[in-house]
Design a protein around this motif. Structure first.
Motif, short mmCIF file in Angstrom:
data_model
loop_
_atom_site.label_atom_id
_atom_site.label_comp_id
_atom_site.label_asym_id
_atom_site.label_seq_id
_atom_site.Cartn_x
_atom_site.Cartn_y
_atom_site.Cartn_z
N GLU A 24 -77.80 64.81 19.79
CA GLU A 24 -79.07 64.09 19.65
C GLU A 24 -79.35 63.26 20.89
N LYS A 25 -80.62 62.87 21.06
CA LYS A 25 -80.97 61.96 22.14
C LYS A 25 -80.33 60.59 21.88
N GLU A 26 -80.20 59.79 22.94
CA GLU A 26 -79.37 58.59 22.90
C GLU A 26 -79.71 57.65 21.74
#
Length: 242
Positions: A24-26
């Motif tokens: 996933e994105k940060e």
């Protein structure tokens, strides 16, 4: 004695969500890891995990390294399988890759002495892929399992880097005795070895030397020198029916 068998389902969901969270994105990853930490702390009580918050923190510090290793595994699949069209295909559709990725997560818990949890994670992915990698097995960079169904890799196996194996391969113990629990019971596979379908390699002191190729259906209980080609010959007769 009563055991909470429903933990199997909780750990299966935890394992799946942990795998997805890696990619996933940060910001979303932070949210998901916060949630997963709460889940971990909850079932840690049932598994009698001591200092569970410290254990989680140690584990989560390793996630970036685990992700890098998983990315190398995906690239190995793309580079070695002529049928592979893209990395996306590997991530979405390769059971061997999925099994290795979950192994890399479960192995970190194993190293923190969470034997039951790590084994439950292994059994979750075993049930999905048919690939049985014990959480204790030590696996180097860029590991590729092609097809994979029926692969069995024992607890004390050591697989070094750039190794490729096919379906039905067993890296097992030559004896099954409880007294051997604390000994190395499974083979060591050196760098850049390829092991073809249904090969069986047994024994804790067995070493398959670097750059070797182990052919299909061989049964090995002694070490193999580096740069070897090991094959099993059988005679197949084909006649035209009259």
């Amino acid at each position: 004695m009563i055991f909470n068998l429903r933990l199997k389902e909780e750990v299966a969901v935890f394992t799946k969500d942990l795998f997805y969270a890696l990619f996933e994105k940060e910001e979303k990853q932070k949210e998901e890891l916060k949630y997963l930490k709460a889940v971990f702390l909850n079932f840690s009580k049932a598994l009698s995990v001591k200092d569970s918050e410290a254990v989680w923190n140690t584990f989560s510090d390793k996630l970036s390294l685990i992700k890098k290793n998983i990315e190398l595994d995906a690239k190995a699949a793309k580079d070695n399988d002529p049928a592979c069209k893209s990395l996306e295909e590997v991530y979405l559709a390769y059971p061997g890759f999925h099994a290795i990725a979950v192994h890399r997560l479960s192995h970190e818990f194993y190293k923190l002495d969470l034997y039951i949890l790590s084994r439950m994670m292994s059994e979750y992915i075993h049930g999905i892929t048919g690939i049985d990698i014990h959480a204790g097995a030590t696996i180097g960079d860029s590991f590729f399992i092609d097809h994979g169904t029926g692969v069995v890799i024992g607890e004390t196996a050591i697989i070094k880097s750039q190794v490729k194996i096919y379906q039905g391969v067993t890296l097992g113990g030559i004896q099954v005795k409880k007294s051997l629990a604390s000994t190395k019971r499974h083979p060591t596979i050196e760098d850049n070895v390829t092991i073809y379908a249904n090969a069986t390699i047994l024994g804790g002191d067995i070493v398959i030397g670097a750059n070797s190729i182990i052919g299909a259906n061989v049964w090995i209980t002694e070490s193999v020198p580096a740069n070897s080609l090991v094959t099993y010959q059988s005679e197949i007769k084909i006649k035209t029916r009259k």
